[in-house]
Structure formats: structure tokens, C-alpha cells
Design a protein around this motif. Structure first.
Motif, PDB file in Angstrom:
ATOM      1  N   MET A 128       2.505 -12.775  -8.678  1.00  0.00           N
ATOM      2  CA  MET A 128       3.621 -12.137  -8.616  1.00  0.00           C
ATOM      3  C   MET A 128       3.538 -10.960  -7.772  1.00  0.00           C
ATOM      4  SD  MET A 128       6.975 -12.789  -8.679  1.00  0.00           S
ATOM      5  CE  MET A 128       7.772 -13.508  -9.896  1.00  0.00           C
ATOM      6  N   LEU A 129       2.671 -10.168  -8.372  1.00  0.00           N
ATOM      7  CA  LEU A 129       2.440  -8.773  -7.763  1.00  0.00           C
ATOM      8  C   LEU A 129       2.135  -8.967  -6.215  1.00  0.00           C
ATOM      9  CD1 LEU A 129       3.108  -5.841  -8.753  1.00  0.00           C
ATOM     10  CD2 LEU A 129       0.872  -5.623  -9.446  1.00  0.00           C
ATOM     11  N   ALA A 130       1.229  -9.912  -6.100  1.00  0.00           N
ATOM     12  CA  ALA A 130       0.754 -10.046  -4.622  1.00  0.00           C
ATOM     13  C   ALA A 130       1.813 -10.629  -3.799  1.00  0.00           C
ATOM     14  CB  ALA A 130      -0.506 -10.946  -4.663  1.00  0.00           C
ATOM     15  N   VAL A 131       2.858 -11.402  -4.353  1.00  0.00           N
ATOM     16  CA  VAL A 131       3.949 -12.219  -3.480  1.00  0.00           C
ATOM     17  C   VAL A 131       4.930 -10.947  -3.250  1.00  0.00           C
ATOM     18  CG1 VAL A 131       5.764 -13.786  -3.523  1.00  0.00           C
ATOM     19  CG2 VAL A 131       3.515 -14.378  -4.388  1.00  0.00           C
ATOM     20  N   LEU A 132       5.015 -10.139  -4.313  1.00  0.00           N
ATOM     21  CA  LEU A 132       5.960  -8.965  -4.065  1.00  0.00           C
ATOM     22  C   LEU A 132       5.426  -8.041  -2.947  1.00  0.00           C
ATOM     23  CD1 LEU A 132       7.128  -8.303  -7.777  1.00  0.00           C
ATOM     24  CD2 LEU A 132       8.433  -9.425  -5.873  1.00  0.00           C
ATOM     25  N   ALA A 133       4.262  -7.847  -2.993  1.00  0.00           N
ATOM     26  CA  ALA A 133       3.698  -6.886  -1.919  1.00  0.00           C
ATOM     27  C   ALA A 133       3.835  -7.645  -0.413  1.00  0.00           C
ATOM     28  CB  ALA A 133       2.197  -6.619  -2.224  1.00  0.00           C
ATOM     29  N   PHE A 134       3.664  -8.982  -0.335  1.00  0.00           N
ATOM     30  CA  PHE A 134       4.073  -9.680   0.852  1.00  0.00           C
ATOM     31  C   PHE A 134       5.432  -9.452   1.113  1.00  0.00           C
ATOM     32  CE2 PHE A 134       5.205 -13.468   3.095  1.00  0.00           C
ATOM     33  CZ  PHE A 134       4.453 -13.199   4.282  1.00  0.00           C
TER      34      PHE A 134
END
Length: 172
Positions: A128-134
């Protein structure tokens, strides 16, 4: 004869040390991914100063935690409460504060990123954190047309590749 058949205890200690090192590098690269995403978004000039300052302080605090190897984790019960509470803040932001869909949604993404940054407990939280960074980089693409974005995006892609390689190493 293999090392495992000669001294099985030594191999498990080495494997545990390797797993801890991979976990540490993964957490660091995930932090850099989020930091790069936020820096890309902040460099557009489309964010308001309170958001830049508050999220910047949260990222600095998380970076300090990673350097000192300390953990501050928001309990899962609080993350659920904060997320549900932010629905009302989002509506107030959309109708009264920023009066725009894009700005209110960017604030939502930043809030979710800060909450997830301090509540990493499961593998899905890391995803989820990686998706939010994207999503932050995607918002930056909407807000700017500068060549600085191209450089930031290239660095983001490099950090993303490193992060996902470490994520796979962590799983295996």
C-alpha cells in the motif's frame, strides 16, 4: 559435505543475519521510494505549504527512526479510526478548504501515506505504501510540465526497482 551438514546452527545464524539485513535495506528503500514520491510532488509547487511542512516533518521523523533503529507503530485500531475520521476531513477539505477535487485527493493520499508509514505491520501495508508513493508521482505528473519531473521520475523508477527486488528477496 555441505556447510549445513557440518554445522547446521551456523547456517541458520547466517540466514537470520541475512534476513535482518534484507529487511533493513527493504525498509530503507521503501522509505526512499516514499520520500522520492513526495519530493516529486512537492517540487511541482502545487501543494500548499502546511501540507509540505507537516508531511515533511513526518518523513523526517520516520527517517530518524530508521537511522536510530527505533520503531513507533500506530496501533491497527487507531489506523482504522483515523482513516474513517479522515473521510469527514476529506469532505470538509473538498467543499470548504481547497474547494477542488485534485487538491483534496492529494491531501487524502498524503494523509494515508503518513498513517501507513507509521503502521507498517503486514506485507500489504508495504504494498500500500508503494502504491501511495506511485500515486504521489502520478499527481505530480498532473500538476507539472517541467524537466525536473523527468529527473525525479527517473530516480523514482530506480528506487522502485530496488524496492521491489528487495521485496521479492524478503519474501523468499
Amino acid at each position: 559435505m555441505t556447510e549445513a551438514s557440518i554445522n547446521p546452527g551456523r547456517v541458520s545464524v547466517a540466514a537470520t543475519g541475512m534476513a535482518k539485513a534484507i529487511e533493513r535495506y527493504f525498509n530503507l528503500s521503501l522509505y526512499l521510494l516514499v520520500l522520492t514520491g513526495f519530493a516529486t510532488l512537492a517540487s511541482t509547487g502545487g501543494l500548499d505549504w502546511p501540507a509540505v511542512i507537516l508531511v515533511g516533518l513526518a518523513l523526517a521523523f520516520r527517517g530518524h527512526q530508521l537511522l536510530t533503529k527505533r520503531e513507533f507503530v500506530i496501533p491497527e485500531r487507531w489506523t482504522t479510526f483515523l482513516t474513517l475520521f479522515y473521510i469527514f476531513i476529506y469532505l470538509a477539505d473538498y467543499f470548504f478548504l481547497s474547494r477542488g477535487f485534485l487538491a483534496a485527493t492529494v491531501h487524502l493520499v498524503l494523509f494515508a501515506m503518513v498513517v501507513r508509514l507509521f503502521s507498517l505491520q503486514r506485507t500489504r501495508d508495504h504494498y500500500m505504501l508503494a502504491v501511495l508513493a506511485f500515486l504521489m508521482v502520478l499527481a505530480a505528473a498532473v500538476l507539472t510540465v517541467s524537466s525536473l519531473f523527468l529527473l525525479s521520475f527517473a530516480f523514482f523508477l530506480l528506487v522502485a526497482v530496488i524496492t521491489f527486488v528487495l521485496m521479492e528477496m524478503r519474501h523468499s
